[in-house]
Write a protein that holds these residues in place. Structure first.
Motif, PDB file in Angstrom:
ATOM      1  N   GLY A 272       0.736  -1.184   0.186  1.00 48.64           N
ATOM      2  CA  GLY A 272       0.111  -0.180  -0.520  1.00 48.64           C
ATOM      3  C   GLY A 272       0.961   1.662  -0.407  1.00 48.64           C
ATOM      4  N   ASP A 273       2.110   1.034   0.297  1.00 54.32           N
ATOM      5  CA  ASP A 273       3.128   2.630   0.674  1.00 54.32           C
ATOM      6  C   ASP A 273       3.784   3.333  -1.037  1.00 54.32           C
ATOM      7  N   GLY A 279      -2.457  -3.153  -2.318  1.00 54.71           N
ATOM      8  CA  GLY A 279      -2.539  -2.933  -0.690  1.00 54.71           C
ATOM      9  C   GLY A 279      -2.787  -2.195  -0.179  1.00 54.71           C
ATOM     10  N   LYS A 280      -2.621  -2.459   1.414  1.00 54.61           N
ATOM     11  CA  LYS A 280      -2.684  -1.591   2.274  1.00 54.61           C
ATOM     12  C   LYS A 280      -2.433  -0.726   3.388  1.00 54.61           C
ATOM     13  N   PRO A 281      -1.970   0.430   3.133  1.00 55.64           N
ATOM     14  CA  PRO A 281      -1.115   1.005   4.499  1.00 55.64           C
ATOM     15  C   PRO A 281      -1.682   0.771   5.684  1.00 55.64           C
ATOM     16  N   ALA A 282      -2.692   0.723   6.084  1.00 62.05           N
ATOM     17  CA  ALA A 282      -3.362   0.977   7.542  1.00 62.05           C
ATOM     18  C   ALA A 282      -3.074  -0.607   7.924  1.00 62.05           C
ATOM     19  N   TRP A 283      -2.684  -1.305   6.805  1.00 62.51           N
ATOM     20  CA  TRP A 283      -2.620  -2.435   7.494  1.00 62.51           C
ATOM     21  C   TRP A 283      -0.871  -2.756   8.408  1.00 62.51           C
ATOM     22  N   GLY A 284      -0.194  -2.306   7.459  1.00 59.70           N
ATOM     23  CA  GLY A 284       1.319  -2.351   8.276  1.00 59.70           C
ATOM     24  C   GLY A 284       1.745  -2.182   8.666  1.00 59.70           C
ATOM     25  N   PRO A 285       1.133  -0.679  10.464  1.00 59.89           N
ATOM     26  CA  PRO A 285       1.025  -1.309  11.755  1.00 59.89           C
ATOM     27  C   PRO A 285       0.829  -1.727  12.316  1.00 59.89           C
TER      28      PRO A 285
END
Length: 297
Positions: A272-273, A279-285
């Protein structure tokens, strides 16, 4: 333009409703952020339209249509229940389903502040779900089996995103899961894909479970991994005490699967980034926090 590239808009959803379910076509329609295999649209206040998008076949929606009406009445948390079926047409060549809406905020966009309550709620939910599945229950090709069957996936996620300083500890957790005994009971109903985007939160605690496309018969360890992937730090012990049915081998498998799921979330976050499809940016953290919980035990 391929099917997976087809733009799904509110106008398209309304046109499909007019064609197949005209009594619902005048309800308000608004897009729901998120989704990967399927795209969700709110329909009025109590319904949602689930549109097949990235999923290559309609089988996952068919599983939800077939089994959620059977399972939902005995589950202690709200789950989406199919109420209408949408068939492929000239306007949209894939399947879609009208389902009940489960209120709350997805955990990947929210947080759990009442950890003990959420642990008890999740344990109650999984105790109710984890009963012997019938002979005609779906069997997943990549979920529900022993961790040793998932080695290729783990290795791909591991080499893609594991932090160097955690690599040895993550590897040890995975190796322990692979060495754990097989599930010896009958195949149980498992959700199969419990992670922060597939549970909803209200008032600081777990209030619903969504996305049952991977519902199948298998090893309950796949769902018990949620003790680390979904619940906040320090809640896993209370969860397993409340669940009561997990022996040491099942906990070992669940912890290894939680490590793999955490790495998957981290990979989706990185994608996501980078702006990559799906992609899912919020899934990384969320994935990194889950991995830290796994390593703390």
């Amino acid at each position: 333009m391929t099917d997976t590239e087809m733009e799904i808009t509110a106008d398209l959803v309304r046109d499909l409703l007019r064609e197949q379910h005209p009594d619902l076509a005048d309800l308000g329609i608004r897009e729901v952020a998120g989704g990967w295999g399927n795209q969700m649209w709110r329909l009025g206040d109590e319904l949602a339209v689930r549109m097949q998008r990235m999923d290559p076949t309609p089988e996952l929606q068919f599983n939800e249509r077939r089994w959620l009406p059977v399972l939902a009445p005995r589950l202690p948390l709200p789950v989406p229940t199919p109420v209408r079926s949408g068939e492929p047409s000239a306007r949209f060549p894939k399947h879609w389903t009208v389902m009940t809406w489960v209120p709350g905020d997805p955990l990947d966009c929210s947080s759990i502040s009442r950890g003990d309550h959420a642990a008890d709620a999740l344990a109650d939910f999984l105790r109710a779900l984890h009963v012997e599945a019938p002979a005609d229950a779906p069997v997943s090709g990549d979920r529900g089996g022993h961790p040793k069957e998932c080695t290729a996936g783990f290795e791909r996620f591991f080499h893609a995103v594991v932090p160097d300083e955690l690599a040895d500890d993550v590897r040890a957790v995975w190796d322990d899961a692979v060495a754990a005994p097989e599930w010896e009971g009958p195949p149980l109903w498992v959700h199969g894909d419990l992670h922060p985007a597939n549970v909803v939160v209200s008032d600081g605690t777990l209030s619903g479970v969504i996305d049952f496309g991977d519902i199948s018969a298998g090893d309950p360890a796949w769902d018990l991994a949620a003790a680390w992937v979904v619940l906040p730090a320090g809640a896993a012990s209370r969860f397993f005490d409340a669940y009561e049915r997990a022996d040491a081998g099942t906990v070992r498998r669940a912890r290894g699967l939680a490590a793999m799921k955490s790495l998957f979330l981290m990979l989706m976050g990185r994608n996501g980034d980078l702006g990559l499809p799906g992609g899912k940016p919020a899934w990384g953290p969320a994935g990194r926090a889950a991995l830290d919980r796994v390593l703390r035990g």
